[in-house]
Design an enzyme around this catalytic site. Structure first.
Site, mmCIF file in Angstrom:
data_model
loop_
_atom_site.group_PDB
_atom_site.id
_atom_site.type_symbol
_atom_site.label_atom_id
_atom_site.label_comp_id
_atom_site.label_asym_id
_atom_site.label_seq_id
_atom_site.Cartn_x
_atom_site.Cartn_y
_atom_site.Cartn_z
ATOM 1 C CB CYS A 1 18.908 -37.472 14.557
ATOM 2 S SG CYS A 1 19.041 -38.305 12.287
ATOM 3 C CG ASP B 1 12.769 -43.183 5.573
ATOM 4 O OD1 ASP B 1 11.836 -42.866 5.058
ATOM 5 O OD2 ASP B 1 13.555 -42.748 5.623
ATOM 6 N NE ARG C 1 14.440 -34.712 12.829
ATOM 7 C CZ ARG C 1 15.297 -34.324 13.169
ATOM 8 N NH1 ARG C 1 16.415 -33.891 14.819
ATOM 9 N NH2 ARG C 1 14.800 -32.988 13.009
ATOM 10 N NE ARG D 1 15.235 -36.145 10.007
ATOM 11 C CZ ARG D 1 15.128 -37.070 10.527
ATOM 12 N NH1 ARG D 1 15.525 -37.815 11.264
ATOM 13 N NH2 ARG D 1 14.114 -36.957 9.930
ATOM 14 N N PRO D 2 17.763 -29.516 10.463
ATOM 15 C CG PRO D 2 17.936 -28.086 9.049
ATOM 16 C CD PRO D 2 18.465 -29.581 9.541
ATOM 17 C CB ILE D 3 12.260 -27.928 12.203
ATOM 18 C CG1 ILE D 3 12.824 -27.261 13.525
ATOM 19 C CG2 ILE D 3 12.203 -29.127 12.949
ATOM 20 C CD1 ILE D 3 11.562 -27.103 15.157
ATOM 21 C CG ASP D 4 15.350 -24.260 8.108
ATOM 22 O OD1 ASP D 4 15.553 -24.100 7.228
ATOM 23 O OD2 ASP D 4 15.509 -25.360 8.019
ATOM 24 C CG LEU D 5 12.668 -25.671 5.278
ATOM 25 C CD1 LEU D 5 12.337 -26.237 4.179
ATOM 26 C CD2 LEU D 5 13.069 -24.381 4.470
ATOM 27 N NE ARG E 1 13.168 -44.200 16.938
ATOM 28 C CZ ARG E 1 13.691 -42.609 16.898
ATOM 29 N NH1 ARG E 1 15.048 -42.236 16.938
ATOM 30 N NH2 ARG E 1 12.539 -41.884 16.719
ATOM 31 C CB ILE F 1 16.707 -37.066 0.985
ATOM 32 C CG1 ILE F 1 16.186 -37.809 0.104
ATOM 33 C CG2 ILE F 1 16.130 -36.010 2.120
ATOM 34 C CD1 ILE F 1 15.782 -36.336 -0.166
ATOM 35 C CE LYS G 1 9.535 -44.623 11.717
ATOM 36 N NZ LYS G 1 9.751 -43.086 11.662
ATOM 37 C CG ASN G 2 7.715 -42.779 8.695
ATOM 38 O OD1 ASN G 2 7.717 -42.518 9.758
ATOM 39 N ND2 ASN G 2 8.628 -42.263 8.155
#
Ligand code: EPZ
Length: 432
Positions: free
Chosen positions: A117, A309, A93, A122-126, A401, A331, A22-23
């Site tokens: 979530c 995971d 996301r 889980r920001p996306i600032d990076l 999912r 993490i 999936k990933n």
């Protein structure tokens, strides 16, 4: 909402197959946005998140044909919309992976800011800082990320991630492939899915070196073309099935997997008393050894170390081990939601901050439990398979999912598990 009814206590045995990752399929399905030519992807897992990703591509104007269920033919020749809306991003996301390709090819993109979530903020600032490094102007307006490349094209640069981020690395990899000049990504994520995406991009004509290592170099090109690529096996599904064999005291042959991609998991499980044999390059045989399971400590870290995971599934296994195991989650800040459900099944677990102490061995007994996220749901299904009596798992949409046909796969190796659908009809064989 669908539920699973599990009658546990049966050792699993036989052959079980692993689907595509999936990933890896998620970023690989975003990559065709970088070209007007057709990209063919094989071994795409038939799971909810990929159905959402496909919908996103179609909403943007791409065509996605599926000559076979797990083959996707994607052509992004007529992209008219450059926006991943909140409606989609809030359900998945990973839609944020459209940002890099749209910005790189069209010089503009609008993607809804993913909220938090169950497992963390889980920001996306990076991701955004990296795009600014590549010359983009990035702003947040009414919950949306608006990104523009001033001269219509990004400029190669050095991107130094202050923290390892998997989708951040993938987003920058795709953006830099079409940027002007050279990009170097430092402290890049090394997950196998990164190398798989880079392999696809190089087949499309990109010039990427070092994917899978902490330093990746990308020579930007003017344009990319079509390609054909097969997605790698899902290492987390593989690990989940290894635990299924061990926790039920069974003997399972896990097929179509890539043992190389989960060395840390295999090592840790062997340390805990699980026998794992490599029958060949794509098959692992798992069984519990005579002496039973023993407590083992684990700390999650970026690849090649023990993956976050697999943390929930390993916790379930440690409830069946003699002694106390310490599990440290480094993490995500809120990834112990499964612990309270395992306790409902009779496990003894103490949580303090990002550390869980699992006091084994517990006699698990079936009970109604609630899934909270993808891997937590896998953990409680595994515990239900080991528990005596009946376990009813609610909200299994989480597991759909990321696990393809999990009820059918587990039934083929002897699990007594059925899906109870809304219509209150009990369907043993068929999966939605
Ligand atoms: C990917 O998520 C996976 N998802 C996750 O799998 C996996 O748990 C995670 O990597 C870690 O291995 C996909 O590949 C689609 P990160 P991602 O960016 O990329 C922080 C599953 O079960 N961070 O590597 O979103 C972040 O909050 C899913 O299949 C920032 O602070 O994870 C986290 O603490 C769940 N700012 C850490 O870094 C950023 O801009 C690692 O996150 C980005 C990340």
């Amino acid at each position: 909402m669908d539920k699973f009814l599990i009658r546990g206590g049966k050792p699993l045995s036989g052959k079980i197959s692993v689907s595509g990752a999936k990933n890896s399929a998620l970023p690989c399905l975003a990559a065709p946005l970088l070209t007007s030519e057709t990209v063919i992807l094989h071994n795409v897992p038939y799971v909810k998140d990929l159905i959402t990703q496909r919908r996103l591509l179609e909403d943007l104007g791409a065509t996605v044909l599926t000559p076979e269920l797990r083959t996707h033919k994607v052509t992004a020749a007529n992209i008219e919309i450059f926006e991943a809306p909140y409606e989609l991003v809030k359900t998945m996301r990973a839609s944020v992976l459209a940002l890099g390709p749209l910005l790189a090819r069209f010089g503009k993109a609008k993607v809804s800011l993913p909220g938090g979530c169950a497992i963390g903020t889980r920001p996306i600032d990076l991701h955004l800082k990296a795009f600014e490094k590549l010359g983009a102007q990035v702003s947040i307006e009414s919950g949306d990320v608006i990104a523009r490349a001033p001269n219509g094209r990004l400029i190669g640069a050095v991107v130094d991630f202050e923290k390892v981020t998997v989708t951040g690395t993938e987003n920058v990899l795709m953006a830099a492939a079409l940027a002007k000049g050279k990009t170097t990504i430092r402290n890049a994520a090394c997950e196998p899915e990164i190398a798989d995406l880079a392999e696809l991009l190089n087949k499309m004509g990109a010039r990427i070196r070092g994917a899978g290592t902490p330093t990746i170099e990308i020579e930007g090109v003017e344009q990319l073309g079509g390609a054909e690529h097969t997605i790698i096996p899902d290492r987390i599904e593989t690990g989940t099935f290894l635990v299924a064999g061990a926790i039920t005291g069974g003997e399972l042959e896990v097929k179509d997997c890539e043992p190389q991609h989960l060395r840390a998991v295999i090592e840790k499980m062997r340390e805990a008393g699980v026998e794992i044999e490599e029958l060949n390059q794509s098959t692992l045989l798992v069984r519990r050894n005579q002496t039973g399971l023993k407590a083992s400590d684990v700390s999650t870290e970026p690849h090649p170390h023990f993956p976050t995971d697999m943390q929930a599934q390993f916790m379930a296994l440690m409830t069946q081990a003699e002694g106390t195991s310490t599990i440290t989650e480094t993490i995500f800040e809120n990834r112990f939601m499964h612990a309270s459900e395992l306790i409902r099944l009779g496990a003894k677990i103490d949580i303090s901050g990002n550390t869980a102490k699992v006091h084994g061995k517990s006699a698990l007994m079936g009970a109604p439990v609630l899934a909270s996220d993808l891997r937590a749901s896998a953990s409680i299904v595994l515990a239900g398979l080991a528990a005596s009596g009946e376990t009813v798992v609610d909200r299994v949409y989480h597991i759909d999912r990321g696990y393809e046909n999990i009820v059918r796969k587990l039934r083929t190796v002897g699990a007594d598990i059925v899906r109870i659908t809304d219509q209150l009809t009990m369907s043993a064989g068929e999966e939605v």
